[in-house]
Write a protein that holds these residues in place. Structure first.
Motif, PDB file in Angstrom:
ATOM      1  N   GLU A   1       0.821  -1.216   0.000  1.00 21.03           N
ATOM      2  CA  GLU A   1       0.000   0.000   0.000  1.00 21.03           C
ATOM      3  C   GLU A   1       0.851   1.260   0.000  1.00 21.03           C
ATOM      4  O   GLU A   1       0.427   2.311  -0.502  1.00 21.03           O
ATOM      5  CB  GLU A   1      -0.926   0.020   1.224  1.00 21.03           C
ATOM      6  CG  GLU A   1      -1.939  -1.095   1.277  1.00 21.03           C
ATOM      7  CD  GLU A   1      -1.361  -2.394   1.798  1.00 21.03           C
ATOM      8  OE1 GLU A   1      -0.214  -2.379   2.335  1.00 21.03           O
ATOM      9  OE2 GLU A   1      -2.038  -3.425   1.681  1.00 21.03           O
ATOM     10  N   ASN A   2       2.066   1.187   0.525  1.00 17.75           N
ATOM     11  CA  ASN A   2       2.917   2.363   0.677  1.00 17.75           C
ATOM     12  C   ASN A   2       4.356   2.047   0.258  1.00 17.75           C
ATOM     13  O   ASN A   2       5.238   1.875   1.105  1.00 17.75           O
ATOM     14  CB  ASN A   2       2.893   2.853   2.128  1.00 17.75           C
ATOM     15  CG  ASN A   2       1.536   3.361   2.555  1.00 17.75           C
ATOM     16  OD1 ASN A   2       1.081   4.398   2.084  1.00 17.75           O
ATOM     17  ND2 ASN A   2       0.882   2.609   3.433  1.00 17.75           N
ATOM     18  N   PRO A   3       4.594   1.965  -1.054  1.00 22.06           N
ATOM     19  CA  PRO A   3       5.965   1.733  -1.508  1.00 22.06           C
ATOM     20  C   PRO A   3       6.845   2.951  -1.261  1.00 22.06           C
ATOM     21  O   PRO A   3       6.347   4.067  -1.047  1.00 22.06           O
ATOM     22  CB  PRO A   3       5.792   1.471  -3.002  1.00 22.06           C
ATOM     23  CG  PRO A   3       4.555   2.225  -3.364  1.00 22.06           C
ATOM     24  CD  PRO A   3       3.652   2.122  -2.167  1.00 22.06           C
ATOM     25  N   ILE A   4       8.144   2.744  -1.279  1.00 24.77           N
ATOM     26  CA  ILE A   4       9.105   3.845  -1.257  1.00 24.77           C
ATOM     27  C   ILE A   4       9.405   4.217  -2.711  1.00 24.77           C
ATOM     28  O   ILE A   4       9.728   3.355  -3.522  1.00 24.77           O
ATOM     29  CB  ILE A   4      10.384   3.448  -0.514  1.00 24.77           C
ATOM     30  CG1 ILE A   4      10.083   3.202   0.969  1.00 24.77           C
ATOM     31  CG2 ILE A   4      11.461   4.525  -0.657  1.00 24.77           C
ATOM     32  CD1 ILE A   4      11.263   2.656   1.764  1.00 24.77           C
ATOM     33  N   VAL A   5       9.306   5.498  -3.026  1.00 30.34           N
ATOM     34  CA  VAL A   5       9.463   5.982  -4.396  1.00 30.34           C
ATOM     35  C   VAL A   5      10.732   6.831  -4.498  1.00 30.34           C
ATOM     36  O   VAL A   5      10.952   7.727  -3.674  1.00 30.34           O
ATOM     37  CB  VAL A   5       8.244   6.825  -4.838  1.00 30.34           C
ATOM     38  CG1 VAL A   5       8.436   7.349  -6.262  1.00 30.34           C
ATOM     39  CG2 VAL A   5       6.964   6.007  -4.731  1.00 30.34           C
ATOM     40  N   ALA A   6      11.552   6.540  -5.504  1.00 32.90           N
ATOM     41  CA  ALA A   6      12.698   7.387  -5.845  1.00 32.90           C
ATOM     42  C   ALA A   6      12.495   7.825  -7.288  1.00 32.90           C
ATOM     43  O   ALA A   6      12.478   6.983  -8.198  1.00 32.90           O
ATOM     44  CB  ALA A   6      14.008   6.634  -5.684  1.00 32.90           C
TER      45      ALA A   6
END
Length: 248
Positions: free
Chosen positions: A51-56
């Motif tokens: 539900e809450n990936p880490i985005v770069a």
């Protein structure tokens, strides 16, 4: 205005380095990276969640202009004569092949890459083979030698020094958007973008790396991404249930 002592929470208070910028990232966070050449790896050591990936990602409007580069600019070249220039250099160790894997030849084990004003030079294995547009790593003398018609001190000569580009291997639920990853010489079977399961790569360019371009695991997606001129494999997807779409 970029300093690692900033809070990194607005364009007016940006961090200076990728190493500092990734430290506070938690599930659901987005790291937006301004245009520039970053001569350091982007290493994500924490997992996101479904539900809450880490985005770069590239900062909006800077897509394709964020370059994670594994080479450094090298100056101090001296002229050897006959079009050959040299500089003191200690290269990365030769690649070690796994037991039972065919060891093709020294070309496949060497890790040097040289670029002059963005153009890759061709590697040779002896001084006798040097000619225009070629380079030779003289291990005995610890010298990088290249045959170049101009003066490399007034050009931009870059030599690969790093083995990691984007590193999230063994970690889950990350998203990467709008990045370029170049000039990385990773360990064997490790990608210049080395990702774990549940990774998503969108609108990225992974080019001129020595080995695997992108390596990802199960339940990953590679979308609108190019991975060209990598020495061994462009994109390697292991495991199951991954998507490869509109990519090259």
């Amino acid at each position: 205005n970029a300093y690692d002592s900033n809070d990194g929470l607005s364009p007016d208070e940006p961090f200076e380095t990728l190493g500092r910028a990734v430290q506070p990232l938690l599930p659901g966070d987005t790291l937006s990276i301004k245009a520039g050449i970053y001569r350091e790896p982007l290493v994500l050591s924490k997992d996101g969640t479904l539900e809450n990936p880490i985005v770069a990602q590239a900062y909006p409007g800077d897509e394709g202009k964020v370059v994670i580069r594994g080479s450094d600019v090298v100056k101090g070249w001296t002229f050897d004569g006959d079009g050959v220039w040299c500089v003191y250099w200690q290269s990365l160790p030769l690649l070690d092949y796994p037991a039972g894997y065919p060891d093709v030849d020294e070309y496949a084990r060497r890790r040097e890459m040289v670029f002059v004003d963005g153009t890759p030079l061709q590697q040779v294995l002896s001084e006798a083979e040097l000619s225009s547009g070629r380079f030779w790593m003289d291990d005995g003398a610890q010298r990088m030698r290249l045959h170049y018609s101009g003066d490399p001190n007034v050009s931009q000569v870059e030599i690969t020094v790093r083995t990691q580009g984007v590193m999230a291997r063994g970690r889950s639920y990350h998203v990467f958007r709008g990045l370029r990853v170049e000039h990385i010489s990773p360990d064997i079977w490790i990608g210049a973008m080395a990702l774990g399961p549940h990774a998503k790569v969108e609108d990225c360019r992974v080019e001129h790396n020595n080995g695997v371009g992108i390596g990802a695991q199960s339940d990953s997606a590679i979308i609108r991404t190019t991975s060209n001129h990598n020495g061994r494999i462009g994109i390697g997807l292991s495991g199951n249930n991954s998507l490869f779409d509109s990519s090259e």
